[in-house]
Design a protein around this motif. Structure first.
Motif, PDB file in Angstrom:
ATOM      1  N   ASP A   1      -5.350 125.338   6.809  1.00  0.00           N
ATOM      2  CA  ASP A   1      -6.300 124.513   6.072  1.00  0.00           C
ATOM      3  C   ASP A   1      -7.262 123.748   6.976  1.00  0.00           C
ATOM      4  O   ASP A   1      -8.235 123.155   6.490  1.00  0.00           O
ATOM      5  CB  ASP A   1      -5.556 123.511   5.182  1.00  0.00           C
ATOM      6  CG  ASP A   1      -4.810 124.193   4.042  1.00  0.00           C
ATOM      7  OD1 ASP A   1      -5.153 125.357   3.738  1.00  0.00           O
ATOM      8  OD2 ASP A   1      -3.890 123.577   3.489  1.00  0.00           O
ATOM      9  N   ASP A   2      -6.991 123.750   8.283  1.00  0.00           N
ATOM     10  CA  ASP A   2      -7.821 122.971   9.207  1.00  0.00           C
ATOM     11  C   ASP A   2      -8.874 123.810   9.938  1.00  0.00           C
ATOM     12  O   ASP A   2      -9.595 123.290  10.790  1.00  0.00           O
ATOM     13  CB  ASP A   2      -6.949 122.253  10.244  1.00  0.00           C
ATOM     14  CG  ASP A   2      -6.313 120.987   9.695  1.00  0.00           C
ATOM     15  OD1 ASP A   2      -6.973 120.324   8.872  1.00  0.00           O
ATOM     16  OD2 ASP A   2      -5.178 120.666  10.089  1.00  0.00           O
TER      17      ASP A   2
ATOM     18  N   SER B   1      -2.230 125.386  11.401  1.00  0.00           N
ATOM     19  CA  SER B   1      -2.614 124.739  10.142  1.00  0.00           C
ATOM     20  C   SER B   1      -3.819 125.458   9.548  1.00  0.00           C
ATOM     21  O   SER B   1      -4.970 125.107   9.850  1.00  0.00           O
ATOM     22  CB  SER B   1      -2.954 123.254  10.377  1.00  0.00           C
ATOM     23  OG  SER B   1      -3.364 122.633   9.184  1.00  0.00           O
TER      24      SER B   1
ATOM     25  N   LYS C   1     -11.732 125.158   8.871  1.00  0.00           N
ATOM     26  CA  LYS C   1     -13.096 124.687   8.604  1.00  0.00           C
ATOM     27  C   LYS C   1     -13.386 123.379   9.326  1.00  0.00           C
ATOM     28  O   LYS C   1     -14.476 123.184   9.878  1.00  0.00           O
ATOM     29  CB  LYS C   1     -13.303 124.528   7.099  1.00  0.00           C
ATOM     30  CG  LYS C   1     -13.407 125.840   6.341  1.00  0.00           C
ATOM     31  CD  LYS C   1     -13.741 125.599   4.872  1.00  0.00           C
ATOM     32  CE  LYS C   1     -13.887 126.920   4.126  1.00  0.00           C
ATOM     33  NZ  LYS C   1     -14.196 126.703   2.678  1.00  0.00           N
TER      34      LYS C   1
END
Length: 508
Positions: free
Chosen positions: A119-120, A117, A122
């Protein structure tokens, strides 16, 4: 008058052995009592048809607790035990084919997160910072510190509030990452000490920092090798370990523990008694004839106990070169995570689906199995047997094993045809073999109101001269916890004050 330095330790589990070592180093004449035939308790092993089955813990995540223990005895842990670092630590798998390989390398871990993932990433980095902050407060600040005074807990509450200790570890993972698979991978660790990730405190995020900083290790010869080394130190200190004997009652005279009565009727006198038996068994059985102030049968009955375990141990013939993608530690997720946890911890229901932990020590340690063969340990978290209408494992075990086998076939095709020896443990085994209340795998569940001051204290409230170590007391279950409980003990027991020298170590 010369001080009476006799001490009795009930139970030769890792906590009891660590306690005996600490007491021996302080000059006590220690006798350890254990009902099993070898040292280690839940960390012991059984050898069958050339296979060594490690019965309980399989990993060492904080080697420094053992190093400190040996150092307190004037010894070097690494001279007695050979630790091998795991790389990767373990692999987590999901039904959709996704795999997550945990490692101590930050760059590799970021790659793993990004692959699942992007987007995960950070959020994952924030989780790591959270883990370090919780490690400083929860591990360095509390684990090896006595917590039997209420103020010890009260004074950390503001910091706990700031760190959102009220939030569950799953809730905290969910606040940082959106992918449900990653939420599981960041929150499942409390299951290794009997806690429900949906309800235990987010302070357990500290495990991520602990693993990253100190690594995940395997002891060659299994945890049994650590237990045997501990027993050897106790004996070299002049201590005695008696196997095949069971404590029936802690004798209390006035307000002091004065010894132990065995089931045989034999009485052993000592002014210092340490119980490594489950805290529930200690209070409900071993102190059954004494009015109790705090840990009454009624109060123990209201506590939340950790889940049970179904463990299938088996050896396979001529398989060392097979299933090469199944490494030393593999976690297989079922189709549900939150729902399965609710069934186990809140409903006491044995589900048709499950998650599994596969331990294959023979890929690292040739002594675990005959040449060319493999030794396996497959664990499934299940409800304990203290629920109303609890599982009857005498009728359910065979069918449950068949369900597990069907899932294992997807990862190790043909494994069942190659099984050469096997056995299984159910919560009923834990009840009967380890005298574990409700057949729980890890004593009291480590919820926030069953931790620190709220947990049975290392120094007993029920009798002077009685102390507790092991999973049921502070700081809790798991190898770091039970070994650290003995360090807490060493800070609480009175010193040997008269002219009694610590027994010299026998020549090596």
């Amino acid at each position: 008058m010369t001080q009476d330095t006799r001490a009795i330790v009930i139970g030769a589990g890792l906590g009891g052995l660590a306690a005996a070592m600490r007491l021996g180093a302080k000059g006590y004449a220690v006798t350890v009592l254990d009902r099993l035939d070898r040292a280690g308790g839940r960390g012991s092993s059984i050898s069958q048809d050339g296979h060594r089955f490690d019965l309980g813990p399989t990993i060492v995540t904080a080697p420094q607790v053992f190093e400190d223990l040996w150092r307190a005895c004037g010894l070097d842990f690494h001279r007695d035990v050979d630790l091998k670092p795991m790389e990767p630590f373990y692999e987590v798998r999901w039904p959709d084919g996704t795999k997550f390989r945990a490692t101590g390398d930050d760059d590799k871990m970021i790659e793993e997160v990004a692959r699942i993932s992007p987007d995960d990433v950070k959020g994952y980095m924030k989780f790591l910072k959270d883990a370090e902050a919780r490690y400083v407060v929860g591990y360095e600040g509390m684990v090896a510190k006595p917590m039997h005074k209420l103020w010890s807990t009260i004074k950390v509450l503001p910091t706990f509030a700031k760190l959102r200790a009220d939030r569950s570890i799953y809730g905290h993972a969910a606040a940082r990452v959106k992918d449900e698979r990653l939420r599981m991978a960041l929150s499942f660790h409390p299951l290794f000490i009997g806690g429900d990730p949906m309800h235990v405190t987010s302070m357990y995020a500290l495990v991520a920092h602990l693993e990253k900083t100190y690594g995940v290790h395997y002891a060659m010869g299994g945890v049994q090798a650590i237990a045997d080394a501990m027993a050897s130190v106790v004996r070299r200190q002049g201590g005695t370990i008696r196997h095949g004997v069971e404590a029936d009652e802690i004798i209390v005279t006035g307000d002091r523990a004065t010894g132990v009565r065995l089931t045989s009727g034999e009485i052993l006198d000592a002014p210092l008694v340490v119980s490594n038996a489950d805290a529930g068994h200690t209070y409900d059985r071993l102190l059954r004839n004494r009015p109790r102030k705090r840990w009454t049968t009624k109060k123990l009955g209201k506590k939340r106990w950790s889940m049970g375990l179904y463990v299938w141990y088996f050896g396979t013939k001529d398989t060392r070169a097979m299933w090469r993608d199944v490494g030393h530690h593999t976690i297989l997720n079922g189709p549900r995570y939150k729902g399965l946890l609710r069934d186990i911890f809140l409903k006491g229901k044995l589900s048709d689906d499950f998650s599994l932990y596969i331990h294959r020590p023979s890929v690292t340690d040739p002594t675990a199995a005959p040449a060319g063969d493999d030794t396996f340990y497959v664990l499934s978290p299940v409800p304990h047997i203290g629920w109303k209408d609890s599982v009857d494992w005498t009728t359910e075990a065979a069918a449950y094993k068949d369900k597990i086998a069907a899932v294992l076939e997807e990862h190790m095709p043909g494994f069942r045809d190659r099984i050469s020896t096997e056995m299984d443990f159910t919560p009923e085994t834990f009840r009967d073999r380890y005298l574990s209340p409700n057949g729980s795998g890890f004593s009291l569940e480590p919820r926030i109101l069953q931790s620190a001051w709220f947990r049975p204290h290392n120094v007993s409230e029920e009798a002077k001269g009685l102390f507790l170590v092991g999973a049921g007391t502070h700081p809790g279950a798991g190898l770091p916890g039970v070994v650290s409980s003995a360090e807490v003990l060493s800070k609480l027991v009175p010193d040997v004050r008269h002219a009694v020298d610590a027994p010299r170590m026998a020549a090596e």
